[in-house]
Every structure is written in structure tokens, then in C-alpha cells.
Design a protein around this motif. Structure first.
Motif, PDB file in Angstrom:
ATOM      1  N   PHE A  51       0.812  -1.215   0.000  1.00  0.00           N
ATOM      2  CA  PHE A  51       0.000   0.000   0.000  1.00  0.00           C
ATOM      3  C   PHE A  51       0.852   1.273   0.000  1.00  0.00           C
ATOM      4  CE2 PHE A  51      -3.590  -2.626   1.944  1.00  0.00           C
ATOM      5  CZ  PHE A  51      -4.295  -2.658   0.743  1.00  0.00           C
ATOM      6  N   THR A  52       1.969   1.264   0.727  1.00  0.00           N
ATOM      7  CA  THR A  52       2.818   2.454   0.737  1.00  0.00           C
ATOM      8  C   THR A  52       3.504   2.661  -0.604  1.00  0.00           C
ATOM      9  OG1 THR A  52       4.606   1.119   1.710  1.00  0.00           O
ATOM     10  CG2 THR A  52       3.275   2.443   3.223  1.00  0.00           C
ATOM     11  N   ALA A  53       3.760   1.575  -1.321  1.00  0.00           N
ATOM     12  CA  ALA A  53       4.423   1.690  -2.627  1.00  0.00           C
ATOM     13  C   ALA A  53       3.448   2.053  -3.741  1.00  0.00           C
ATOM     14  CB  ALA A  53       5.127   0.373  -2.972  1.00  0.00           C
ATOM     15  N   VAL A  54       2.174   1.708  -3.553  1.00  0.00           N
ATOM     16  CA  VAL A  54       1.216   1.873  -4.647  1.00  0.00           C
ATOM     17  C   VAL A  54       0.916   3.342  -4.948  1.00  0.00           C
ATOM     18  CG1 VAL A  54      -1.276   1.683  -5.065  1.00  0.00           C
ATOM     19  CG2 VAL A  54       0.072  -0.362  -4.693  1.00  0.00           C
ATOM     20  N   THR A  55       0.824   4.191  -3.917  1.00  0.00           N
ATOM     21  CA  THR A  55       0.489   5.599  -4.156  1.00  0.00           C
ATOM     22  C   THR A  55       1.508   6.288  -5.059  1.00  0.00           C
ATOM     23  OG1 THR A  55      -0.708   5.746  -2.053  1.00  0.00           O
ATOM     24  CG2 THR A  55      -0.015   7.819  -3.061  1.00  0.00           C
ATOM     25  N   PRO A  56       2.818   6.230  -4.756  1.00  0.00           N
ATOM     26  CA  PRO A  56       3.773   6.824  -5.705  1.00  0.00           C
ATOM     27  C   PRO A  56       3.798   6.106  -7.046  1.00  0.00           C
ATOM     28  CG  PRO A  56       4.938   5.642  -3.952  1.00  0.00           C
ATOM     29  CD  PRO A  56       3.497   5.733  -3.548  1.00  0.00           C
ATOM     30  N   ILE A 170      11.427  16.358 -17.342  1.00  0.00           N
ATOM     31  CA  ILE A 170      10.437  15.880 -16.372  1.00  0.00           C
ATOM     32  C   ILE A 170       9.806  14.573 -16.844  1.00  0.00           C
ATOM     33  CG2 ILE A 170       8.282  16.426 -15.182  1.00  0.00           C
ATOM     34  CD1 ILE A 170       9.029  19.364 -15.379  1.00  0.00           C
ATOM     35  N   ALA A 171       9.474  14.502 -18.149  1.00  0.00           N
ATOM     36  CA  ALA A 171       8.892  13.270 -18.697  1.00  0.00           C
ATOM     37  C   ALA A 171       9.866  12.112 -18.560  1.00  0.00           C
ATOM     38  CB  ALA A 171       8.515  13.478 -20.164  1.00  0.00           C
ATOM     39  N   LYS A 172      11.149  12.356 -18.850  1.00  0.00           N
ATOM     40  CA  LYS A 172      12.162  11.311 -18.717  1.00  0.00           C
ATOM     41  C   LYS A 172      12.328  10.906 -17.253  1.00  0.00           C
ATOM     42  CE  LYS A 172      14.794  12.684 -22.821  1.00  0.00           C
ATOM     43  NZ  LYS A 172      16.081  13.247 -23.330  1.00  0.00           N
ATOM     44  N   GLY A 173      12.255  11.896 -16.369  1.00  0.00           N
ATOM     45  CA  GLY A 173      12.384  11.599 -14.941  1.00  0.00           C
ATOM     46  C   GLY A 173      11.235  10.750 -14.426  1.00  0.00           C
ATOM     47  N   LEU A 174      10.008  11.050 -14.879  1.00  0.00           N
ATOM     48  CA  LEU A 174       8.844  10.259 -14.471  1.00  0.00           C
ATOM     49  C   LEU A 174       8.946   8.829 -14.984  1.00  0.00           C
ATOM     50  CD1 LEU A 174       6.000  12.871 -15.084  1.00  0.00           C
ATOM     51  CD2 LEU A 174       6.675  11.922 -12.871  1.00  0.00           C
ATOM     52  N   ASP A 175       9.449   8.680 -16.224  1.00  0.00           N
ATOM     53  CA  ASP A 175       9.621   7.343 -16.789  1.00  0.00           C
ATOM     54  C   ASP A 175      10.642   6.540 -15.987  1.00  0.00           C
ATOM     55  OD1 ASP A 175       9.122   5.376 -18.988  1.00  0.00           O
ATOM     56  OD2 ASP A 175      11.248   5.711 -19.365  1.00  0.00           O
ATOM     57  N   ALA A 176      11.732   7.216 -15.608  1.00  0.00           N
ATOM     58  CA  ALA A 176      12.766   6.554 -14.795  1.00  0.00           C
ATOM     59  C   ALA A 176      12.214   6.177 -13.423  1.00  0.00           C
ATOM     60  CB  ALA A 176      13.982   7.464 -14.650  1.00  0.00           C
ATOM     61  N   MET A 177      11.424   7.073 -12.813  1.00  0.00           N
ATOM     62  CA  MET A 177      10.822   6.788 -11.511  1.00  0.00           C
ATOM     63  C   MET A 177       9.854   5.615 -11.592  1.00  0.00           C
ATOM     64  SD  MET A 177      11.769   8.423  -8.840  1.00  0.00           S
ATOM     65  CE  MET A 177      10.331   8.198  -7.807  1.00  0.00           C
ATOM     66  N   SER A 178       9.143   5.517 -12.721  1.00  0.00           N
ATOM     67  CA  SER A 178       8.229   4.396 -12.919  1.00  0.00           C
ATOM     68  C   SER A 178       8.982   3.072 -12.897  1.00  0.00           C
ATOM     69  CB  SER A 178       7.482   4.560 -14.248  1.00  0.00           C
ATOM     70  OG  SER A 178       6.644   3.457 -14.487  1.00  0.00           O
ATOM     71  N   LYS A 179      10.126   3.036 -13.559  1.00  0.00           N
ATOM     72  CA  LYS A 179      10.950   1.821 -13.573  1.00  0.00           C
ATOM     73  C   LYS A 179      11.484   1.502 -12.173  1.00  0.00           C
ATOM     74  CE  LYS A 179      12.342   2.429 -18.403  1.00  0.00           C
ATOM     75  NZ  LYS A 179      13.440   2.803 -19.329  1.00  0.00           N
ATOM     76  N   MET A 181      10.044   2.299  -9.310  1.00  0.00           N
ATOM     77  CA  MET A 181       8.950   1.806  -8.473  1.00  0.00           C
ATOM     78  C   MET A 181       8.588   0.359  -8.815  1.00  0.00           C
ATOM     79  SD  MET A 181       8.361   3.987  -6.230  1.00  0.00           S
ATOM     80  CE  MET A 181       7.069   2.969  -5.540  1.00  0.00           C
ATOM     81  N   MET A 182       8.635  -0.005 -10.096  1.00  0.00           N
ATOM     82  CA  MET A 182       8.355  -1.391 -10.473  1.00  0.00           C
ATOM     83  C   MET A 182       9.422  -2.331  -9.914  1.00  0.00           C
ATOM     84  SD  MET A 182       5.474  -1.453 -11.897  1.00  0.00           S
ATOM     85  CE  MET A 182       5.503  -3.191 -12.360  1.00  0.00           C
ATOM     86  N   LYS A 183      10.660  -1.877  -9.890  1.00  0.00           N
ATOM     87  CA  LYS A 183      11.740  -2.664  -9.290  1.00  0.00           C
ATOM     88  C   LYS A 183      11.500  -2.815  -7.786  1.00  0.00           C
ATOM     89  CE  LYS A 183      15.789  -4.718  -9.307  1.00  0.00           C
ATOM     90  NZ  LYS A 183      15.987  -6.021  -9.974  1.00  0.00           N
ATOM     91  N   PHE A 184      11.054  -1.729  -7.173  1.00  0.00           N
ATOM     92  CA  PHE A 184      10.754  -1.725  -5.742  1.00  0.00           C
ATOM     93  C   PHE A 184       9.645  -2.733  -5.427  1.00  0.00           C
ATOM     94  CE2 PHE A 184       8.685   0.238  -1.967  1.00  0.00           C
ATOM     95  CZ  PHE A 184       9.774   0.228  -1.114  1.00  0.00           C
ATOM     96  N   VAL A 273       1.149  -6.251  -9.939  1.00  0.00           N
ATOM     97  CA  VAL A 273       1.154  -7.562 -10.591  1.00  0.00           C
ATOM     98  C   VAL A 273       0.398  -7.490 -11.920  1.00  0.00           C
ATOM     99  CG1 VAL A 273       0.673 -10.026 -10.267  1.00  0.00           C
ATOM    100  CG2 VAL A 273       1.162  -8.592  -8.276  1.00  0.00           C
ATOM    101  N   ASN A 274      -0.685  -6.715 -11.937  1.00  0.00           N
ATOM    102  CA  ASN A 274      -1.467  -6.528 -13.153  1.00  0.00           C
ATOM    103  C   ASN A 274      -0.656  -5.816 -14.240  1.00  0.00           C
ATOM    104  OD1 ASN A 274      -3.981  -7.569 -13.729  1.00  0.00           O
ATOM    105  ND2 ASN A 274      -5.114  -6.028 -12.590  1.00  0.00           N
ATOM    106  N   LEU A 275       0.139  -4.825 -13.825  1.00  0.00           N
ATOM    107  CA  LEU A 275       0.971  -4.094 -14.791  1.00  0.00           C
ATOM    108  C   LEU A 275       1.969  -5.035 -15.466  1.00  0.00           C
ATOM    109  CD1 LEU A 275       1.618  -0.799 -12.779  1.00  0.00           C
ATOM    110  CD2 LEU A 275       0.477  -0.948 -14.996  1.00  0.00           C
TER     111      LEU A 275
END
Length: 419
Positions: A51-56, A170-179, A181-184, A273-275
């Protein structure tokens, strides 16, 4: 032969491990009963981490997907087809359960002794809609209890990022953050077998006997409906999305999300898991990262099924006839609205249940009755909700990219994996 066994193990290793851990946990719960509640903290640790990871995760995936999308026409097409898909599948689910409860009234022969309940707070429909879509403070966006406002904020933020043009940092940074978070999430999932096994042990130990109570008839109706809806309706949706290949690809990859949703009873916790599953299905990145987070809050066929079951159950308990076009339309509207205002977390159904009690004019004593039903139907309802999000992303892709999307994307994914 050995190669086929290795392939099966490779594709289903993690879901098999999860199933075994849940089975072991359930056996522990049956054997030790309420003593198994001592294991609950181990399960709570897993849920809290998710739950703490899902919000970001929701923010960076949606904002990143929209922010990197230069073609705003495509975004509009995705969102338009998304809402169309959600409404159509929700309506189909409502018609299915209406027919079932008319043929098999869930309250027939059920005698429930009602205890006096506490006075319920009145639920004003307009306020509930406003609260479901917005919050009055930025800090409240960071709570998993306000997923829809966070999703709306993320879409608007992503739109502003996209308006800056191509190649912005900013777009590149968000994409990197997405990766990141998925690793997390991937690291957290290593603990899933222990966490889910412990969670299920405590769940069965504490509440298992209730399944044999006065609500058995409603459960006997609801569980088979969910199973049939999963196999029949989702087969139809996936066939529409990608033909025979769509059906095969969907059911090959949906086991992980299905198990996770049943164990956690949360569409939000199942989102990571769905992603991953929809990526293997070949659903494009921008579509899956928009459809799935929104779907985890707004696309709830299982909730539609359970809401009408609850309404029909209350009508039977209070000796009223569940019939008439006006009642049917109201029940369908409330069930779909209930799906929209749900937060996608365990207990979120209480809002929808209060809406049912207040809008149909039932006394406060009705609330604990359907709250109990809500708890008992939560596992299969959440499973239908979460797995329905995955097939909805396939349908949206079919509507956005055309008939041949699956063959092209699956082949591309296969060549990437082989290289």
C-alpha cells in the motif's frame, strides 16, 4: 517433454508458489483456529509495504504515461474508450446478476435475527461524488484512500508535462521513476509467499466458521456467478480484443493477478502484478499505465455483481418484492456508482453499502447485514475486479489500435525476450 515442464514452471512458478503458500496458510488457519491470528502481523507487513508503494507508483506511471504522450488525440481516444469499456462491462455484469437473483432469490429461506444497530450517518449523493473525485488538501492526495483524486491529479500533471513538448527532462524523470517503483514492487513481492500465507492463516482462523452461517445461500449463488463470469465473460472480452490469440494470451498471464487479488482482497495491491501481466500480454505501455490504475478504482464488475446481490438480499429480508423497472434501474445505477466511489481497498465497500441502505430507505439495522455479506463476497469480487482491469486494457487496445494489435505486439515482445 522436459522442455515443456520447464516452460510451464518458468511461466507459472511464482503463482504456484503463491498458491502453495495460501493453501499452507489456510490449513494452518483451519487446524489452529483463532490461535492462527498470531500470524496476522506477518501478513500486515506485506500489505502495508504494497500500500505504501502503490500511491507513488500510481502517480509516476499515470503522469509518466500522459507526460510522454505528445499525441493528445491518442490520450483522448484511450480515455474515451476506457470509460466506454467500463460502462459496457459494468452494465453486462448488472444484467447477469439481475437475472440470477430473480431466478434464485438470495434471501429465500434465510432467517436472520437483527440486532439494533447504531444510527448511520446520512449519505448525500452529491457530496459522495465530490469526495470521490477531489480532496481539499494536497497532503490528502498521498493517501491510498483517495485514489481517484490522485489519478485525476496525475492525469492533469502529465498533461502539463506533455504540453512542454518533446524531450523534456520531467517526462524522462517520471519514466525513470516508474521503472524504479516497479523494481521496488518486485523486491516486495519476494516476501509475498510468507506474507500472504500468514495473512490467509489469520483470515481463515478468525472468520472461517462464518462461511457456514445464515449467509450460505447468498454465497452459493455469488461464488459460482463470479467463476462463470470470469471464464465466460472474460473469454468473450479477450476474444473481442484479440481473437483466439487474445483468449490464450489472457488466461496464460492472468493467474498471478487472480491469486494476488484473492489473497489481498485489494485491487490496488494487485495493481503492480497486473501491470507486469498486461505487459506480457502485449498491451502498450501508455494504455496499460492509464487503464489499470484508473480501473483499480473505477472498473469493478465484481462490485456491480455483489451490490445487486446485497440489494436483492435486503429486499428479501425485509419482505419486500425486488421487482419493477424503476427498482432495477436504481439498483444498476447504485451498483455502478458503488464501483466508481470504491477506493479499491479492503473495507472500501462500506461506502457503497451505506449508499444502498440510505438511498433505498432501509433502516440502520440493514447495514451490518450487508456489511457481513460484503466481507464474505470480497475475495471473488476483488478477483473479478482486478482481472477485469487486465482484460479491459486489452479491449481498450483493440479499440485504439485496431484489430491486428495483438499479433504485432506479442511478436514484438517475443523478439525482445529472445534477443
Amino acid at each position: 517433454m522436459n522442455k515443456n515442464k520447464q516452460s510451464v514452471w518458468k511461466n507459472y512458478r511464482f503463482p504456484i508458489i503463491l498458491i502453495l503458500s495460501i493453501v499452507i496458510g489456510s490449513i494452518i488457519g483451519i487446524i489452529f483456529g483463532e490461535k492462527a491470528i498470531v500470524l496476522k502481523p506477518f501478513g500486515d507487513v506485506f500489505l502495508n509495504l504494497m500500500f505504501t508503494a502503490v500511491t507513488p507508483l500510481v502517480f509516476v506511471t499515470i503522469a509518466g504515461a500522459v507526460g510522454s504522450m505528445i499525441n493528445m488525440k491518442r490520450l483522448g481516444k484511450i480515455l474515451g474508450n476506457l470509460f466506454l469499456t467500463f460502462v459496457v462491462t459494468g452494465f453486462i455484469a448488472s444484467v447477469v446478476i439481475l437475472v440470477v437473483v430473480k431466478l434464485f432469490p438470495p434471501a429465500a429461506g434465510v432467517n436472520i435475527v437483527m440486532e439494533a444497530g447504531t444510527e448511520l450517518e446520512s449519505v448525500k449523493l452529491s457530496n459522495q461524488i465530490v469526495n470521490a473525485l477531489t480532496v481539499n488538501d494536497f497532503s490528502k492526495l498521498l493517501s491510498r484512500s483517495n485514489m481517484m483524486p490522485l489519478i485525476i491529479f496525475s492525469i492533469l500533471f502529465g498533461f502539463c508535462v506533455s504540453s512542454l513538448g518533446e524531450d523534456n527532462m520531467i517526462a524522462k524523470g517520471l519514466d525513470a521513476m516508474s521503472k524504479v517503483m516497479m523494481k521496488f514492487i518486485g523486491i516486495i513481492m519476494l516476501y509475498a509467499p510468507i506474507g500472504l500465507g500468514a495473512y490467509f492463516a489469520s483470515l481463515i482462523g478468525e472468520f472461517g466458521p462464518q462461511l457456514l452461517g445464515a449467509y450460505a445461500r447468498a454465497m452459493v449463488i455469488y461464488y459460482p456467478v463470479c467463476i462463470l463470469y470470469f471464464f465466460i465473460a472474460f473469454t468473450g472480452y479477450s476474444y473481442f480484443a484479440g481473437g483466439k490469440l487474445g483468449v490464450k494470451t489472457y488466461f496464460k498471464n492472468i493467474l498471478g493477478p487472480a491469486i494476488t487479488s484473492i489473497a489481498t482482497q485489494s485491487s490496488i495491491a494487485t495493481l503492480p502484478v497486473n501491470l507486469e501481466a498486461t505487459e506480457r500480454m502485449g498491451v502498450p505501455k501508455d494504455i496499460r499505465e492509464i487503464v489499470l490504475p484508473i480501473g483499480a478504482t473505477m472498473h469493478m464488475d465484481g462490485t456491480v455483481l455483489s451490490s445487486i446481490l446485497k440489494i436483492s438480499f435486503l429486499f428479501g429480508i425485509f419482505g419486500q418484492e425486488f421487482s419493477g423497472m424503476g427498482i432495477y434501474i436504481t439498483a444498476v445505477a447504485i451498483s455502478i456508482l458503488g464501483g466508481v466511489v470504491m477506493s479499491g481497498v479492503p473495507g472500501g465497500g462500506l461506502i457503497g453499502e451505506m449508499l444502498i441502505v440510505s438511498l433505498f430507505g432501509f433502516p440502520p439495522e440493514a447495514f451490518p447485514i450487508i456489511a457481513t455479506i460484503g466481507f464474505l463476497v470480497d475475495p471473488p469480487a476483488t478477483c473479478v475486479n482486478s482481472t477485469g482491469d487486465a482484460v479491459a486494457s486489452m479491449v481498450v487496445t483493440r479499440l485504439v489500435e485496431g484489430k491486428g494489435w495483438m499479433m504485432k505486439n506479442v511478436q514484438m515482445l517475443s523478439s525482445d525476450n529472445n534477443s
